[in-house]
Design an enzyme around this catalytic site. Sequence first.
Site, PDB file in Angstrom:
ATOM      1  N   HIS A  51      -4.277 -13.582   0.036  1.00 43.73           N
ATOM      2  CA  HIS A  51      -2.916 -13.375   1.239  1.00 43.73           C
ATOM      3  C   HIS A  51      -2.706 -14.238   1.643  1.00 43.73           C
ATOM      4  O   HIS A  51      -3.431 -14.208   2.824  1.00 43.73           O
ATOM      5  CB  HIS A  51      -2.461 -11.949   0.930  1.00 43.73           C
TER       6      HIS A  51
ATOM      7  N   ASP B 199      -3.132  -5.448  -6.579  1.00 39.71           N
ATOM      8  CA  ASP B 199      -2.485  -6.621  -6.311  1.00 39.71           C
ATOM      9  C   ASP B 199      -3.722  -8.288  -6.716  1.00 39.71           C
ATOM     10  O   ASP B 199      -3.293  -9.459  -6.635  1.00 39.71           O
ATOM     11  CB  ASP B 199      -2.129  -6.963  -5.153  1.00 39.71           C
TER      12      ASP B 199
ATOM     13  N   HIS C 254       0.706  -0.382  -0.108  1.00 38.14           N
ATOM     14  CA  HIS C 254      -0.610   0.093  -0.290  1.00 38.14           C
ATOM     15  C   HIS C 254       0.744   1.297   0.495  1.00 38.14           C
ATOM     16  O   HIS C 254       0.441   1.555   1.244  1.00 38.14           O
ATOM     17  CB  HIS C 254      -0.816   0.507   1.572  1.00 38.14           C
TER      18      HIS C 254
ATOM     19  N   TYR D  95      -2.685  -7.257   9.709  1.00 35.32           N
ATOM     20  CA  TYR D  95      -3.469  -6.663   9.099  1.00 35.32           C
ATOM     21  C   TYR D  95      -4.702  -6.493   8.842  1.00 35.32           C
ATOM     22  O   TYR D  95      -5.420  -5.539   8.628  1.00 35.32           O
ATOM     23  CB  TYR D  95      -3.591  -8.374   7.972  1.00 35.32           C
TER      24      TYR D  95
ATOM     25  N   HIS E  53     -12.609  -8.015  -6.620  1.00 34.69           N
ATOM     26  CA  HIS E  53     -11.995  -6.821  -5.798  1.00 34.69           C
ATOM     27  C   HIS E  53     -11.299  -6.573  -7.121  1.00 34.69           C
ATOM     28  O   HIS E  53     -10.432  -6.963  -7.495  1.00 34.69           O
ATOM     29  CB  HIS E  53     -11.193  -7.252  -4.683  1.00 34.69           C
TER      30      HIS E  53
ATOM     31  N   GLU F   8      -8.431  -3.858  -6.620  1.00 35.39           N
ATOM     32  CA  GLU F   8      -7.158  -3.285  -6.462  1.00 35.39           C
ATOM     33  C   GLU F   8      -6.573  -4.112  -7.137  1.00 35.39           C
ATOM     34  O   GLU F   8      -6.272  -5.465  -7.733  1.00 35.39           O
ATOM     35  CB  GLU F   8      -7.007  -3.497  -4.567  1.00 35.39           C
TER      36      GLU F   8
ATOM     37  N   ASP G  66      -9.612 -10.303   0.195  1.00 32.79           N
ATOM     38  CA  ASP G  66      -8.638 -10.401   1.446  1.00 32.79           C
ATOM     39  C   ASP G  66      -9.014 -10.170   2.402  1.00 32.79           C
ATOM     40  O   ASP G  66      -7.897  -9.860   3.679  1.00 32.79           O
ATOM     41  CB  ASP G  66      -8.763  -8.191   1.357  1.00 32.79           C
TER      42      ASP G  66
ATOM     43  N   HIS H  88     -12.852  -5.015   1.943  1.00 29.18           N
ATOM     44  CA  HIS H  88     -12.016  -2.740   2.275  1.00 29.18           C
ATOM     45  C   HIS H  88     -12.667  -1.739   1.498  1.00 29.18           C
ATOM     46  O   HIS H  88     -12.587  -0.525   2.025  1.00 29.18           O
ATOM     47  CB  HIS H  88     -10.676  -2.796   2.974  1.00 29.18           C
TER      48      HIS H  88
HETATM   49 FE1  FEO Z   1      -7.147  -4.382  -1.528  1.00 28.16          FE
HETATM   50 FE2  FEO Z   1      -5.086  -7.462  -1.290  1.00 28.16          FE
HETATM   51  O1  FEO Z   1      -5.380  -5.644  -2.380  1.00 28.16           O
END
Ligand code: FEO
Length: 398
Positions: free
Chosen positions: A229, A87, A27, A196, A83, A85, A168, A149
């Site tokens: 993750h 990643d 991030h 996390y 999601h 994002e 996530d 999130h």
């Molecule tokens: Fe909200 Fe692992 O990205």
Amino acid sequence: MSAIRDTKVVDGVYWVGAVDWTIRHFHGYTYTTPLGTTYNAYLVKDDKIALVDTVDARFTDEMLERVRSLVDPSKIDYVVANHVEPDHSGSLAAILSIAKNAKLVCNERCRAGLKEYYSNDWDYHIVKTGSVIKLGKKTLTFLEAPMLHWPDSMFTYIAEDELLLPNDGFGQHIATSERFVDDYDESIVMQEAAKYYANILMPMSALVIKKLEEVQKLGLSIKTIAPSHGLIWREPGKIIDAYLRWASGEAEQAVLVVYDTMWSATEKMARSIVEGISSEGVQARLYRMATSDSSEAIRDCMLMKGIVAGSSTINRGMLPALAPFLEDLRGLKPKKKIGAAFGSYGWSGGGAEAVEKALSEAGVEIIGEPLTVKYMPFAEDLHRCFEFGREIARAVKT
Ligand code: FEO
């Protein structure tokens, strides 16, 4: 491609993600990842083939190689984006350019976000909570999880396997050759899961509780949680219980002490405060923020009921090294914290008062007045610091 101990999650569902062994910041620079991370994508093989999530674009080839070891990627029927994002969405373009007939499955907010991120004309299949896609024996069911999130966040559930793919949610930043929590050191996994949660999900704690209640009401039986993750939970109760504790603000009767110092006066105060806390049989942990990992201090703030913060005075305020931690805390909104401020000054004062204001703005219930010392603490001042620590310790024990 790195060797991975297990890639089968359950029969017909395979991990096809990537291991980022060397990443040390996430991030941007807001989150340290000393253990690296993984980007987990999952391939579901049935009459139809689905890929759930992808990986950071830098690891597209690694993901594709894993997919190719299981199926011809051009035969994929559905690519699920839980999601936006990058990643997790970074390899969408690559996989969709190969799987030309695949539908891109996501919710409306995710579609809008992907359009804005990648300017594309992909073949979308829009789903919402309760939507299902039958693959053959297995069924994908979707559960939107807005603000867990990001607004677009979504969980995918495979009822036949009692398998939840919550993106996530329930993740940890750990790079490993193992895939399952029970094959790894569970205490490390829980520490990383706490870090996390504290750094990413803490401000959404009310929504976390609501979502877990919704899952319960829907009667979704969950045997396995495979996040996007880190390691996969085969004893999901452990992490669900931890999320309920963290989301409710339940914390240990312990005190986090954070500070920064100019000519060591505030540091001496901090050490005496820690001794005072410990003398009451209460655990204390001390971080000098100029040289410490802020995201670990945030984790400990979540896990501990008390927080004491101190700074020398500069320009009538606090030292710059402490400010980002307190600013982060303000945004993360920890629950049910009690605390106090301290610090040294030369003439004007203002450091400890600025710290107290920042703690208060982060929602911390302040106990007493800021403890201050002019120039350098000697025996009497250090005794005051010791007593200040004892007072905080007694408060966290109530
Ligand atoms: Fe909200 Fe692992 O990205």
